[in-house]
Design a protein around this motif. Structure first.
Motif, mmCIF file in Angstrom:
data_model
loop_
_atom_site.group_PDB
_atom_site.id
_atom_site.type_symbol
_atom_site.label_atom_id
_atom_site.label_comp_id
_atom_site.label_asym_id
_atom_site.label_seq_id
_atom_site.Cartn_x
_atom_site.Cartn_y
_atom_site.Cartn_z
ATOM 1 N N ALA A 1 19.175 61.536 26.010
ATOM 2 C CA ALA A 1 20.115 60.422 26.061
ATOM 3 C C ALA A 1 19.297 59.134 26.133
ATOM 4 O O ALA A 1 18.131 59.149 26.543
ATOM 5 C CB ALA A 1 21.050 60.538 27.252
ATOM 6 N N TRP B 1 28.144 59.131 20.430
ATOM 7 C CA TRP B 1 28.548 59.822 21.644
ATOM 8 C C TRP B 1 27.952 59.123 22.865
ATOM 9 O O TRP B 1 26.931 58.449 22.773
ATOM 10 C CB TRP B 1 28.067 61.273 21.625
ATOM 11 C CG TRP B 1 28.631 62.092 20.519
ATOM 12 C CD1 TRP B 1 29.724 62.918 20.565
ATOM 13 C CD2 TRP B 1 28.126 62.203 19.177
ATOM 14 N NE1 TRP B 1 29.930 63.519 19.342
ATOM 15 C CE2 TRP B 1 28.965 63.095 18.468
ATOM 16 C CE3 TRP B 1 27.052 61.633 18.495
ATOM 17 C CZ2 TRP B 1 28.778 63.434 17.135
ATOM 18 C CZ3 TRP B 1 26.847 61.957 17.153
ATOM 19 C CH2 TRP B 1 27.707 62.847 16.496
ATOM 20 N N SER B 2 28.614 59.299 23.995
ATOM 21 C CA SER B 2 28.092 58.760 25.252
ATOM 22 C C SER B 2 28.313 59.781 26.364
ATOM 23 O O SER B 2 29.449 60.182 26.615
ATOM 24 C CB SER B 2 28.771 57.443 25.621
ATOM 25 O OG SER B 2 28.301 56.992 26.888
ATOM 26 N N THR C 1 31.625 61.142 32.815
ATOM 27 C CA THR C 1 30.321 61.659 32.429
ATOM 28 C C THR C 1 30.414 63.113 32.001
ATOM 29 O O THR C 1 31.262 63.861 32.490
ATOM 30 C CB THR C 1 29.314 61.518 33.588
ATOM 31 O OG1 THR C 1 28.021 61.946 33.139
ATOM 32 C CG2 THR C 1 29.717 62.349 34.791
ATOM 33 N N ARG D 1 21.963 52.466 26.837
ATOM 34 C CA ARG D 1 22.748 51.509 26.077
ATOM 35 C C ARG D 1 22.977 50.241 26.896
ATOM 36 O O ARG D 1 23.028 49.147 26.368
ATOM 37 C CB ARG D 1 24.086 52.131 25.674
ATOM 38 C CG ARG D 1 25.118 51.170 25.107
ATOM 39 C CD ARG D 1 24.622 50.421 23.889
ATOM 40 N NE ARG D 1 24.314 51.284 22.762
ATOM 41 C CZ ARG D 1 23.828 50.863 21.601
ATOM 42 N NH1 ARG D 1 23.584 49.568 21.440
ATOM 43 N NH2 ARG D 1 23.552 51.703 20.642
ATOM 44 N N THR E 1 29.765 66.375 24.738
ATOM 45 C CA THR E 1 29.618 64.961 25.086
ATOM 46 C C THR E 1 30.854 64.161 24.674
ATOM 47 O O THR E 1 31.555 64.503 23.725
ATOM 48 C CB THR E 1 28.364 64.398 24.397
ATOM 49 O OG1 THR E 1 27.268 65.308 24.604
ATOM 50 C CG2 THR E 1 27.984 63.046 24.967
ATOM 51 N N ALA F 1 29.630 51.740 27.277
ATOM 52 C CA ALA F 1 28.785 52.920 27.116
ATOM 53 C C ALA F 1 27.477 52.655 27.855
ATOM 54 O O ALA F 1 26.693 51.799 27.461
ATOM 55 C CB ALA F 1 28.533 53.196 25.642
ATOM 56 N N LYS G 1 32.430 58.056 21.857
ATOM 57 C CA LYS G 1 32.603 56.666 22.248
ATOM 58 C C LYS G 1 34.000 56.199 21.853
ATOM 59 O O LYS G 1 34.441 56.439 20.732
ATOM 60 C CB LYS G 1 31.561 55.780 21.561
ATOM 61 C CG LYS G 1 30.167 55.872 22.133
ATOM 62 C CD LYS G 1 29.266 54.881 21.427
ATOM 63 C CE LYS G 1 27.835 55.002 21.921
ATOM 64 N NZ LYS G 1 26.934 54.101 21.168
ATOM 65 N N LEU H 1 25.151 55.082 28.526
ATOM 66 C CA LEU H 1 24.142 55.878 27.826
ATOM 67 C C LEU H 1 24.651 56.242 26.435
ATOM 68 O O LEU H 1 25.856 56.378 26.226
ATOM 69 C CB LEU H 1 23.828 57.167 28.591
ATOM 70 C CG LEU H 1 23.160 57.049 29.956
ATOM 71 C CD1 LEU H 1 23.039 58.418 30.601
ATOM 72 C CD2 LEU H 1 21.784 56.388 29.844
ATOM 73 N N ASP H 2 23.722 56.430 25.516
ATOM 74 C CA ASP H 2 24.027 56.898 24.167
ATOM 75 C C ASP H 2 23.475 58.299 23.958
ATOM 76 O O ASP H 2 22.439 58.661 24.530
ATOM 77 C CB ASP H 2 23.364 55.997 23.113
ATOM 78 C CG ASP H 2 24.143 54.734 22.824
ATOM 79 O OD1 ASP H 2 25.321 54.663 23.213
ATOM 80 O OD2 ASP H 2 23.562 53.820 22.216
ATOM 81 N N CYS H 3 24.152 59.049 23.093
ATOM 82 C CA CYS H 3 23.607 60.285 22.546
ATOM 83 C C CYS H 3 23.815 60.254 21.039
ATOM 84 O O CYS H 3 24.807 59.698 20.546
ATOM 85 C CB CYS H 3 24.306 61.518 23.119
ATOM 86 S SG CYS H 3 23.703 62.031 24.733
ATOM 87 N N LEU I 1 29.905 56.720 30.635
ATOM 88 C CA LEU I 1 30.546 55.466 30.265
ATOM 89 C C LEU I 1 31.586 55.081 31.310
ATOM 90 O O LEU I 1 31.986 55.895 32.141
ATOM 91 C CB LEU I 1 31.170 55.545 28.868
ATOM 92 C CG LEU I 1 32.202 56.626 28.563
ATOM 93 C CD1 LEU I 1 33.586 56.264 29.055
ATOM 94 C CD2 LEU I 1 32.266 56.876 27.059
#
Length: 265
Positions: free
Chosen positions: A93, A147-148, A163, A96, A124, A135, A127, A137-139, A151
Motif C-alpha cells: 500500500a 483501491w484504498s 479499512t 495518499r 480492498t 483516501a 475508492k 492509503l492507495d492500493c 479511508l
C-alpha cells in the motif's frame, strides 16, 4: 479511554487492544442508547449487521467517529460508503495522505509484505467516486490506483474510518501501530460543522431528495456563506439574481445545473 466503545462480539480485537493497553467500553449490543456519551466506536472484524446502520448514522451525524474493521459480508448502508472488491488483494500500500494522523509514526516502506503471508489487504475497498472522502492509503491493480485499504468518509459533524487492512493480525507490529492510530484519532477528533449547500431547486422537487440520499445538508435559498446549487428549472427573481451576483463577487462557489432530468433521480 471512556470515550471509546468497542463492538467486537467475536473477540478478534481483544489481544491487540490489550497489548496496546487501550481501555474501552465493550458493548453487548449496538444501538443508539449504547453509544450515548461516547466519542468513538470501533467495530471489530465481521461484527457489523445491516440493522446497525441507523444507529451508526445518528452517532456520526452528531459528531462521533465510527471505525469499521474488515467486514466479510459488507454491504454499504449509505450511498457514500465504498464497496469492497472481492477479487482484490494487495501486498503493498502507498501513502495518499502522508500527513494524516492515521499514518503517524509510519513510513511508506512499512506497508509492504506483512507477516505471515505478505498480504496487507484482502478484498480492498474501491475508492468512492464522490462524497466527502479522504483516501489515506492507495492500493494498485490492473487499472491503476483505484483501491484504498484505509479511508475516511465525513458525514454531518462526524466521520467514518473504513479499512481492509489486517489490523487484528497479531504477527505484524505495523498493524498494531495503525490500530493504535485509529483509536487515538477517533477519540480525539473534534466534531466539525460543515457548511450547508444552499439550493435553488425550482420545479425539480427530486433534487432535495437526491441530496439527502448522498448525505448532503441543504438549505433553500442563497444564504450568506457557503456553496450554492441552482437547478435549471428555477425561475429566479431579480432579488435572487442580485444575490447570486453578490455571492460570485465574494468568491462563493455557484454551480448551475442546466437540465432538470440530470438530477431528477
Amino acid at each position: 479511554s471512556g470515550d471509546l466503545a468497542v463492538f467486537d462480539p467475536k473477540g478478534r480485537l481483544k489481544t491487540a487492544l490489550a497489548s496496546l493497553k487501550i481501555e474501552s467500553a465493550p458493548l453487548a449490543s449496538l444501538d443508539v442508547a449504547a453509544l450515548q456519551g461516547k466519542k468513538a466506536l470501533l467495530v471489530g472484524r465481521d461484527a457489523f449487521l445491516p440493522g446497525m446502520g441507523k444507529a451508526l448514522d445518528r452517532f456520526v451525524e452528531d459528531g462521533g467517529v465510527v471505525a469499521l474493521l474488515p467486514q466479510e459480508d459488507w454491504r454499504p448502508f449509505r450511498p457514500d460508503l465504498p464497496e469492497r472488491d472481492t477479487q482484490h488483494a494487495a501486498t503493498q500500500a502507498w501513502f495518499r495522505a502522508p500527513a494524516h494522523p492515521l499514518l503517524d509514526g509510519l513510513s511508506e516502506g512499512q506497508l509492504s509484505f506483512w507477516q505471515p503471508d505478505n498480504v496487507v489487504s484482502y478484498k480492498t475497498l474501491y475508492k468512492p467516486c464522490g462524497s466527502r472522502f479522504t483516501a489515506v492509503l492507495d492500493c494498485g491493480g490492473s487499472f491503476g490506483m483505484c483501491w484504498s485499504p484505509l479511508l475516511t468518509v465525513a458525514s454531518g459533524k462526524g466521520e467514518y474510518v473504513l479499512t481492509t487492512l489486517e489490523l487484528d493480525n497479531t504477527a505484524e507490529p505495523v498493524a498494531r501501530q495503525i490500530l493504535a492510530n485509529i483509536v487515538i484519532y477517533a477519540a480525539n477528533r473534534q466534531p466539525k460543522e460543515g457548511a450547508p449547500l444552499y439550493l435553488l431547486a425550482g420545479k425539480n422537487s427530486a433534487l432535495g431528495e437526491a441530496l439527502k440520499l448522498i448525505g448532503a445538508s441543504s438549505v433553500d435559498g442563497v444564504g450568506a456563506a457557503g456553496p450554492i446549487l441552482v437547478d435549471g428549472s428555477a425561475e429566479l427573481s431579480d432579488t435572487e439574481v442580485k444575490a447570486l451576483e453578490a455571492a460570485l463577487g465574494s468568491g462563493r462557489v455557484v454551480q448551475f445545473q442546466c437540465g432538470q432530468d440530470v438530477l431528477a433521480l
